[in-house]
Design a protein around this motif. Sequence first.
Motif, PDB file in Angstrom:
ATOM      1  N   LEU A 142      70.019 133.421  40.054  1.00 15.83           N
ATOM      2  CA  LEU A 142      69.840 132.122  40.693  1.00 15.83           C
ATOM      3  C   LEU A 142      69.118 132.282  42.029  1.00 15.83           C
ATOM      4  O   LEU A 142      69.334 133.251  42.761  1.00 15.83           O
ATOM      5  N   GLU A 143      68.276 131.314  42.346  1.00 14.87           N
ATOM      6  CA  GLU A 143      67.544 131.322  43.613  1.00 14.87           C
ATOM      7  C   GLU A 143      68.475 130.970  44.769  1.00 14.87           C
ATOM      8  O   GLU A 143      69.363 130.118  44.636  1.00 14.87           O
ATOM      9  N   ARG A 144      68.259 131.604  45.901  1.00 11.64           N
ATOM     10  CA  ARG A 144      68.920 131.172  47.125  1.00 11.64           C
ATOM     11  C   ARG A 144      68.150 129.982  47.705  1.00 11.64           C
ATOM     12  O   ARG A 144      66.921 129.906  47.589  1.00 11.64           O
ATOM     13  N   VAL A 145      68.869 129.062  48.344  1.00 11.69           N
ATOM     14  CA  VAL A 145      68.259 127.823  48.833  1.00 11.69           C
ATOM     15  C   VAL A 145      68.372 127.770  50.351  1.00 11.69           C
ATOM     16  O   VAL A 145      69.483 127.814  50.910  1.00 11.69           O
ATOM     17  N   VAL A 146      67.226 127.675  51.011  1.00 11.82           N
ATOM     18  CA  VAL A 146      67.203 127.673  52.468  1.00 11.82           C
ATOM     19  C   VAL A 146      66.604 126.363  52.976  1.00 11.82           C
ATOM     20  O   VAL A 146      65.895 125.659  52.265  1.00 11.82           O
ATOM     21  N   VAL A 147      66.918 126.064  54.224  1.00 16.89           N
ATOM     22  CA  VAL A 147      66.395 124.875  54.896  1.00 16.89           C
ATOM     23  C   VAL A 147      65.307 125.314  55.863  1.00 16.89           C
ATOM     24  O   VAL A 147      65.509 126.239  56.661  1.00 16.89           O
ATOM     25  N   THR A 148      64.151 124.663  55.776  1.00 20.42           N
ATOM     26  CA  THR A 148      63.031 125.039  56.654  1.00 20.42           C
ATOM     27  C   THR A 148      62.539 123.876  57.511  1.00 20.42           C
ATOM     28  O   THR A 148      61.670 124.067  58.358  1.00 20.42           O
ATOM     29  N   GLY A 149      63.084 122.671  57.324  1.00 18.29           N
ATOM     30  CA  GLY A 149      62.672 121.535  58.139  1.00 18.29           C
ATOM     31  C   GLY A 149      63.736 120.457  58.120  1.00 18.29           C
ATOM     32  O   GLY A 149      64.473 120.301  57.140  1.00 18.29           O
ATOM     33  N   MET A 150      63.830 119.698  59.223  1.00 21.40           N
ATOM     34  CA  MET A 150      64.808 118.613  59.321  1.00 21.40           C
ATOM     35  C   MET A 150      64.191 117.459  60.095  1.00 21.40           C
ATOM     36  O   MET A 150      63.392 117.656  61.007  1.00 21.40           O
ATOM     37  N   GLY A 151      64.593 116.248  59.729  1.00 22.36           N
ATOM     38  CA  GLY A 151      64.142 115.067  60.452  1.00 22.36           C
ATOM     39  C   GLY A 151      65.187 113.974  60.386  1.00 22.36           C
ATOM     40  O   GLY A 151      65.947 113.886  59.414  1.00 22.36           O
ATOM     41  N   THR A 152      65.242 113.134  61.406  1.00 15.59           N
ATOM     42  CA  THR A 152      66.220 112.045  61.397  1.00 15.59           C
ATOM     43  C   THR A 152      65.739 110.858  62.207  1.00 15.59           C
ATOM     44  O   THR A 152      64.994 110.997  63.187  1.00 15.59           O
ATOM     45  N   VAL A 153      66.177 109.700  61.770  1.00 14.32           N
ATOM     46  CA  VAL A 153      66.077 108.444  62.521  1.00 14.32           C
ATOM     47  C   VAL A 153      67.476 107.850  62.458  1.00 14.32           C
ATOM     48  O   VAL A 153      68.005 107.620  61.368  1.00 14.32           O
ATOM     49  N   ASN A 154      68.123 107.651  63.583  1.00 15.34           N
ATOM     50  CA  ASN A 154      69.487 107.131  63.567  1.00 15.34           C
ATOM     51  C   ASN A 154      69.797 106.412  64.885  1.00 15.34           C
ATOM     52  O   ASN A 154      68.941 106.380  65.773  1.00 15.34           O
ATOM     53  N   PRO A 155      70.975 105.835  65.028  1.00 10.80           N
ATOM     54  CA  PRO A 155      71.260 105.052  66.241  1.00 10.80           C
ATOM     55  C   PRO A 155      71.237 105.836  67.547  1.00 10.80           C
ATOM     56  O   PRO A 155      71.138 105.237  68.625  1.00 10.80           O
ATOM     57  N   LEU A 156      71.310 107.167  67.488  1.00 12.45           N
ATOM     58  CA  LEU A 156      71.281 107.967  68.705  1.00 12.45           C
ATOM     59  C   LEU A 156      69.874 108.396  69.092  1.00 12.45           C
ATOM     60  O   LEU A 156      69.584 108.544  70.285  1.00 12.45           O
TER      61      LEU A 156
END
Length: 417
Positions: free
Chosen positions: A4-18
């Motif tokens: 099974l492949e390992r799963v990594v995070v390479t980018g994040m984005g958000t729009v929220n009340p803060l």
Amino acid sequence: MKELERVVVTGMGTVNPLATNVEQFWEKIQAGVSGIGPITKFDTTEYPAKIAGEVRDFDPSDLLDRKEIRGMADFTKFAAHAAVQAMNQAKLQAGSFDPYRSGVYMGNGIGGFEVVEENLAKLYDRGPHAVAPLTIPKLISNEAAGNIAIHFGFKGPCHTTVTACASGTDAIGDAFNAIRFGLVDVALAGGTEAAITQLSVAGFCRLQALATRYNDTPTIASRPFDKERDGFVMGEGSGMLVLESLSHAQSRGAQILGEIVGYSMTCDAYHLTAPDPAGEGAARAMRSALEMAGAKLEEVDYINAHGTSTAANDSMETKAIKTVFGDHAYKLKVSSTKSMTSHLIAAAGAVEAIVCMLAIRDQYFPCTLNLTNPDSECDLDYVPNQGRKGTIRYAMSNSLGFGGHNGVLVFKAFQNA
């Protein structure tokens, strides 16, 4: 059998009340700032609940084309903006990914509610010819995923998960599994919601689910695990993550922000709006996600709780955590960042996944704001009012939605071993 492949995070984005970007959002989480205030989108005179976590000072045109924006409802604008942020951080550009092995996995609850309300008014006032031509493409729930796929040219799977407040978590889980099993190399995954509208708020008010006691002091209205809580606070926004197989990320020299190692979903099969008070379904989801992660109970140092600030959720979730972790439940840290963001419905799990990633990165436990008088049934360490530094090996994020949907993700710092 192929590994099974390992799963990594390479980018994040958000729009929220803060905030409308990740780093400013994290700064406000660490500072213990509330994004909750009076509702400005409509007249709340006849509404018992008059407060919400609205997205403010948001200009989608700083990252999106104005022509694109005209065809988008608010939930799509939030998601598309967050997706561009995530792709920019990941440095994923045309030519650095195979479009046929790249997918969009979106969580959403109720689509473009403001489009429905606006065009129903036109229909009743002036007849069917007054309804805007783009009404349907703007309001249906899959259009956030569809717009994002068009924007980036992702030609692999493109779908929308609708599991109420667990939608964002389950969408990330779907993407995680697709990468693990080699179906795609790259995925944009997350959740989005824009449900602070007249009908939506009225409906939740009729369910007596929303906080009404603190209309004059909105920043203290969301108080998970506190004896004085009286309901959740509606919010809006989006969280999006770029997930990649480890081999794909390494082949292009990507900066790896962290790793997703476990996911599970279960159903209470108990009630349409109330969780099973025994927390059996939530406990099973947590236990299964940990088994997939290969994490020992004592290695889990932080749980970002669903923590809605409702009597039904907070005591049940506490019970479920104790069922799974036993004595270790009293040693790990639990917090609900909904005390600051409000409840972003389908976007909640995705934004809270970002919180878990940043908590591991900075080895920092975010606080539960407004926890001044703990409920006697809620007796864990909820990091009241002030965040803390400390060791976080594994972090867990819980999302528990109407309909009995339970989704759980497990994260850890990336290690190349």
